[in-house]
Design an enzyme around this catalytic site. Structure first.
Site, PDB file in Angstrom:
ATOM      1  N   ASP A  33      -3.426  -9.676 -16.601  1.00  0.00           N
ATOM      2  CA  ASP A  33      -4.362 -10.771 -16.366  1.00  0.00           C
ATOM      3  C   ASP A  33      -5.640 -10.473 -17.151  1.00  0.00           C
ATOM      4  OD1 ASP A  33      -5.822 -12.883 -15.195  1.00  0.00           O
ATOM      5  OD2 ASP A  33      -4.781 -12.606 -13.279  1.00  0.00           O
TER       6      ASP A  33
ATOM      7  N   ASP B  59      -1.478  -1.134  -3.951  1.00  0.00           N
ATOM      8  CA  ASP B  59      -1.775  -0.364  -5.158  1.00  0.00           C
ATOM      9  C   ASP B  59      -0.571  -0.318  -6.093  1.00  0.00           C
ATOM     10  OD1 ASP B  59      -0.101   1.658  -3.925  1.00  0.00           O
ATOM     11  OD2 ASP B  59      -1.849   2.122  -2.661  1.00  0.00           O
TER      12      ASP B  59
ATOM     13  N   ASN C 277      -0.664   4.583   0.013  1.00  0.00           N
ATOM     14  CA  ASN C 277      -1.373   5.791   0.464  1.00  0.00           C
ATOM     15  C   ASN C 277      -2.143   5.609   1.771  1.00  0.00           C
ATOM     16  OD1 ASN C 277      -3.345   4.141  -0.480  1.00  0.00           O
ATOM     17  ND2 ASN C 277      -4.362   5.664  -1.770  1.00  0.00           N
TER      18      ASN C 277
ATOM     19  N   HIS D  95      -2.739 -17.064  -6.374  1.00  0.00           N
ATOM     20  CA  HIS D  95      -3.635 -16.356  -5.461  1.00  0.00           C
ATOM     21  C   HIS D  95      -4.872 -17.165  -5.096  1.00  0.00           C
ATOM     22  CE1 HIS D  95      -5.190 -15.925  -9.442  1.00  0.00           C
ATOM     23  NE2 HIS D  95      -6.345 -15.512  -8.960  1.00  0.00           N
ATOM     24  N   ASP D  96      -5.037 -18.343  -5.689  1.00  0.00           N
ATOM     25  CA  ASP D  96      -6.183 -19.204  -5.375  1.00  0.00           C
ATOM     26  C   ASP D  96      -5.788 -20.397  -4.506  1.00  0.00           C
ATOM     27  OD1 ASP D  96      -7.871 -17.669  -7.035  1.00  0.00           O
ATOM     28  OD2 ASP D  96      -7.464 -18.929  -8.794  1.00  0.00           O
TER      29      ASP D  96
ATOM     30  N   ASP E 189       0.854  -1.188   0.000  1.00  0.00           N
ATOM     31  CA  ASP E 189       0.000   0.000   0.000  1.00  0.00           C
ATOM     32  C   ASP E 189       0.893   1.242   0.000  1.00  0.00           C
ATOM     33  OD1 ASP E 189      -2.033   1.829   0.306  1.00  0.00           O
ATOM     34  OD2 ASP E 189      -2.252   1.492   2.476  1.00  0.00           O
TER      35      ASP E 189
ATOM     36  N   ASP F  51      -4.503   3.588   2.707  1.00  0.00           N
ATOM     37  CA  ASP F  51      -5.908   3.156   2.777  1.00  0.00           C
ATOM     38  C   ASP F  51      -6.022   1.661   3.097  1.00  0.00           C
ATOM     39  OD1 ASP F  51      -5.174   1.982   0.406  1.00  0.00           O
ATOM     40  OD2 ASP F  51      -6.792   2.858  -0.795  1.00  0.00           O
TER      41      ASP F  51
ATOM     42  N   GLU G  81      -5.009 -20.241 -18.247  1.00  0.00           N
ATOM     43  CA  GLU G  81      -5.412 -21.050 -17.084  1.00  0.00           C
ATOM     44  C   GLU G  81      -6.372 -22.132 -17.555  1.00  0.00           C
ATOM     45  OE1 GLU G  81      -7.328 -20.486 -12.605  1.00  0.00           O
ATOM     46  OE2 GLU G  81      -8.136 -19.362 -14.277  1.00  0.00           O
TER      47      GLU G  81
ATOM     48  N   ASP H 283      -7.320 -15.792 -17.799  1.00  0.00           N
ATOM     49  CA  ASP H 283      -8.151 -16.374 -16.754  1.00  0.00           C
ATOM     50  C   ASP H 283      -9.131 -17.409 -17.337  1.00  0.00           C
ATOM     51  OD1 ASP H 283      -8.948 -16.103 -13.876  1.00  0.00           O
ATOM     52  OD2 ASP H 283     -10.892 -15.569 -14.742  1.00  0.00           O
TER      53      ASP H 283
HETATM   54  O1  TEU Z   1      -9.899 -19.070 -11.154  1.00  0.00           O
HETATM   55  C1  TEU Z   1     -10.539 -20.123 -11.812  1.00  0.00           C
HETATM   56  C2  TEU Z   1     -11.227 -21.047 -10.965  1.00  0.00           C
HETATM   57  O2  TEU Z   1     -11.871 -21.958 -11.464  1.00  0.00           O
HETATM   58  C3  TEU Z   1     -11.145 -20.844  -9.481  1.00  0.00           C
HETATM   59  O3  TEU Z   1     -12.327 -20.304  -9.048  1.00  0.00           O
HETATM   60  C4  TEU Z   1     -10.854 -22.094  -8.824  1.00  0.00           C
HETATM   61  O4  TEU Z   1     -11.777 -23.079  -9.129  1.00  0.00           O
HETATM   62  C5  TEU Z   1     -10.865 -21.879  -7.361  1.00  0.00           C
HETATM   63  O5  TEU Z   1     -10.166 -20.718  -7.056  1.00  0.00           O
HETATM   64  C6  TEU Z   1     -10.212 -22.993  -6.678  1.00  0.00           C
HETATM   65  O6  TEU Z   1     -10.447 -22.793  -5.356  1.00  0.00           O
HETATM   66  C7  TEU Z   1      -9.791 -17.857 -11.812  1.00  0.00           C
HETATM   67  C8  TEU Z   1      -9.074 -16.876 -10.917  1.00  0.00           C
HETATM   68  O7  TEU Z   1      -7.769 -17.335 -10.694  1.00  0.00           O
HETATM   69  C9  TEU Z   1      -9.875 -16.710  -9.651  1.00  0.00           C
HETATM   70  O8  TEU Z   1      -9.224 -15.878  -8.735  1.00  0.00           O
HETATM   71  C10 TEU Z   1     -11.215 -16.135 -10.034  1.00  0.00           C
HETATM   72  O9  TEU Z   1     -12.041 -16.074  -8.915  1.00  0.00           O
HETATM   73  C11 TEU Z   1     -11.908 -16.962 -11.111  1.00  0.00           C
HETATM   74  O10 TEU Z   1     -11.034 -17.320 -12.176  1.00  0.00           O
HETATM   75  C12 TEU Z   1     -13.036 -16.179 -11.734  1.00  0.00           C
HETATM   76  O11 TEU Z   1     -12.519 -15.142 -12.526  1.00  0.00           O
HETATM   77 CA    CA Z   2      -3.633   1.965  -1.350  1.00  0.00          CA
END
Ligand code: TEU
Ligand code: CA
Length: 542
Positions: free
Chosen positions: A100, A31, A25, A317-318, A23, A27, A243, A201
């Site tokens: 992305d 960013d 700023n 991130h998932d 971050d 908040d 993906e 994605d």
């Molecule tokens: O993820 C694809 C997806 O199928 C995920 O929802 C996955 O099944 C789940 O995270 C597993 O726990 C992509 C992105 O990486 C995710 O962050 C998004 O939420 C999703 O697409 C929708 O855009």
């Molecule tokens: Ca910020």
């Protein structure tokens, strides 16, 4: 041509989840200016590109994966000027930006959807996927990835729209060529801004066909991808990674065909899905079947050799943090984080490092109220309604919630780990005083310094990029070992995947070879210490 052919085969990519990175700023939300401030950190690590999770305008129902304007930056993250500056400043440091692209769906607040829902005759109506019906009588039983039905009733139109993800993420209708052309225009606009490539994605879900109840791998999928390639990034050697949860090795060869007709590579998830009960959801936990992990990794290494290209990743991130998942984030955190990194980086493909992985950051130490993710919240509600106990559900959430990856980046031991001066949008993991970048950058035994070395080795020895893979110790229940061999070089990777000492059965595997890297200072030759990893190397000319 700006890019050399196949430059991405030697590249290492770093994924940034902008909300949680830095971050600038106060908040409490990461960013773009924050990212710019940390570019020298990434330069020090040695990565070639940043995959930036979405920063476009979005109501943030799914943290930016619900885009309401592809050609604007969400004010939460900054401005288009900031974005242009990021692209420029990163380029000055030799770092490319991968955007992305969320092309399967938009936000329901996107201008196209706002128009589409006005009337059946509206120009944009056919940009989305609709079915006639009557309230409560769903067109079919298709389900959303986040739980519940995939159909949302719009009384004003007397129609349902289709959403594979949340209600606020209506699916785009790729059968409409105007939709496709509009997306291509947008992508080319980003290309003109100087990005180095794209992560696409859920790209294998764009060719859905609700009539056939098909989401993944729809009949026209590769036709669309090839058109997308021709109309946009196919014009130069951009790095593209799709993906594809539904990909097997045959499909991956098509996606990453060396003729360049589709993508550079894909993300496939076969290894990632191993620790769940077969046929059930990721939340239904199972022990990692270790022999199967070896088998799966071997299969992908072998099948794509010369026929396509692999991406290499443990985290994004998932996904939960790999050190908490298949390592030991307590007693052997440093050792196991290094071992898992080296195990992956010794393979053929393009490695992706997810922010904090290079520090051995761990899963979130959260209570139910700390979790923010829409998927986790929906899951909790669904399972409690289905009669599961709170404890059972929390066990799954601790292990698999996407928020495990999304806790703020741990920069130093100051308040909020140096992530923000304000109140962080999501609680910082309380282990930040011991696990943070500032400490690790000056500690030669840190996970960070080890990752620096992994990247350096990949740049220095061709065998990492070119070598042919063969699995060693196939049936061994604790050791993951393999050989990479090219015309002139040999690399042997030896990993103890578990926390007990173990005897390596064939020390002759490394006879006459030089020890390139290890996560212990003194090796005991044929005995591997807990989570020990070693790289041995030999060049024919030596
Ligand atoms: O993820 C694809 C997806 O199928 C995920 O929802 C996955 O099944 C789940 O995270 C597993 O726990 C992509 C992105 O990486 C995710 O962050 C998004 O939420 C999703 O697409 C929708 O855009
Ligand atoms: Ca910020």
């Amino acid at each position: 041509m700006k890019f050399k052919k196949c430059w991405w085969k030697t590249a290492v990519i770093y994924q940034i989840y902008p909300r949680s990175f830095q971050d600038s700023n106060g908040d409490g939300i990461g960013d773009i200016k924050g990212i710019i401030r940390r570019l020298s950190y990434l330069e020090a690590l040695g990565v070639d590109c940043i995959w930036l999770s979405p920063v476009c305008k979005s109501p943030q129902n799914d943290n930016g994966y619900d885009i309401s304007d592809y050609q604007d930056i969400d004010p939460m993250f900054g401005t288009m000027d900031d974005m242009e500056e990021l692209i420029k400043e990163a380029k000055n440091k030799g770092i490319g930006i991968l955007l992305d692209l969320v092309l399967n769906h938009t936000s329901n607040e996107h201008r196209w959807f706002l128009e589409a829902k006005k009337s059946r005759k509206n120009f944009y109506h056919d940009y989305y996927v609709w079915r006639d019906g009557s309230e409560g009588d769903f067109p079919n039983d298709m389900r959303s990835v986040f739980g519940g039905t995939a159909w949302e009733w719009m009384p004003e139109l007397q129609q349902y729209y289709f959403h594979q993800f949340s209600v606020k993420q209506p699916d785009l209708n790729w059968e409409n060529s105007k939709v496709r052309q509009e997306l291509y225009r947008m992508i080319n606009w980003w290309i003109d801004k100087g990005v180095a490539g794209f992560r696409l994605d859920v790209i294998d879900q764009i060719a859905k066909d609700p009539e056939l109840k098909v989401t993944c791998n729809g009949p026209r999928l590769h036709e669309y991808i090839q058109e997308l390639n021709r109309e946009t990034f196919g014009k130069d050697n951009y790095l593209t990674v799709g993906e594809a949860w539904g990909a097997d090795t045959e499909k991956a060869k098509q996606y990453s065909n060396p003729d360049g007709s589709e993508f550079s590579m894909i993300f496939q998830f076969e290894h990632i899905c191993l620790d769940q009960i077969e046929g059930k959801e990721k939340w239904d936990l199972a022990q990692l079947p270790f022999l199967q992990l070896k088998e799966v990794m071997e299969k992908w290494q072998k099948e794509l050799y010369g026929m396509g290209w692999n991406s290499l990743f443990w985290n994004n991130h998932d996904l939960p943090r790999i050190v908490s998942r298949w390592g030991n984030d307590a007693e052997y955190r440093v050792e196991s984080a290094k071992m898992l990194g080296a195990l992956l980086h010794g393979m053929q493909g393009t490695p992706f490092i997810y922010q904090g992985e290079e520090l051995g950051m761990t899963n979130a130490d959260y209570e139910l109220g700390d979790y923010q993710d829409i998927e986790t919240k929906c899951f909790y509600k669904d399972r409690i309604a289905a009669g599961y106990s709170h404890e059972e559900v929390m066990k799954s959430i601790h292990a698999k919630s996407r928020d495990n990856a999304r806790t703020p980046m741990q920069w130093d031991d100051s308040k909020n780990a140096g992530f923000t001066d304000g109140k962080p949008w999501m609680r910082v993991n309380s282990n930040y005083e011991t696990i943070n970048a500032a400490q690790q950058m000056t500690d030669e035994h840190s996970v960070f310094v080890f990752y620096q070395e992994l990247i350096r080795l990949r740049k220095r020895y061709k065998v990492f990029v070119e070598g042919k893979f063969s699995l060693l110790c196939r049936e061994h229940p604790e050791i993951f070992a393999y050989r990479r061999q090219s015309q002139e070089e040999k690399l042997i990777v030896i990993c103890n995947f578990y926390g007990r000492k173990v005897q390596y059965p064939n020390p002759s595997d490394w006879k006459g070879k030089k020890l390139l890297l290890s996560n212990y200072e003194h090796s005991e030759e044929s005995v591997l210490k807990p989570y020990e990893v070693r790289y041995y190397y030999q060049c024919c000319h030596d």
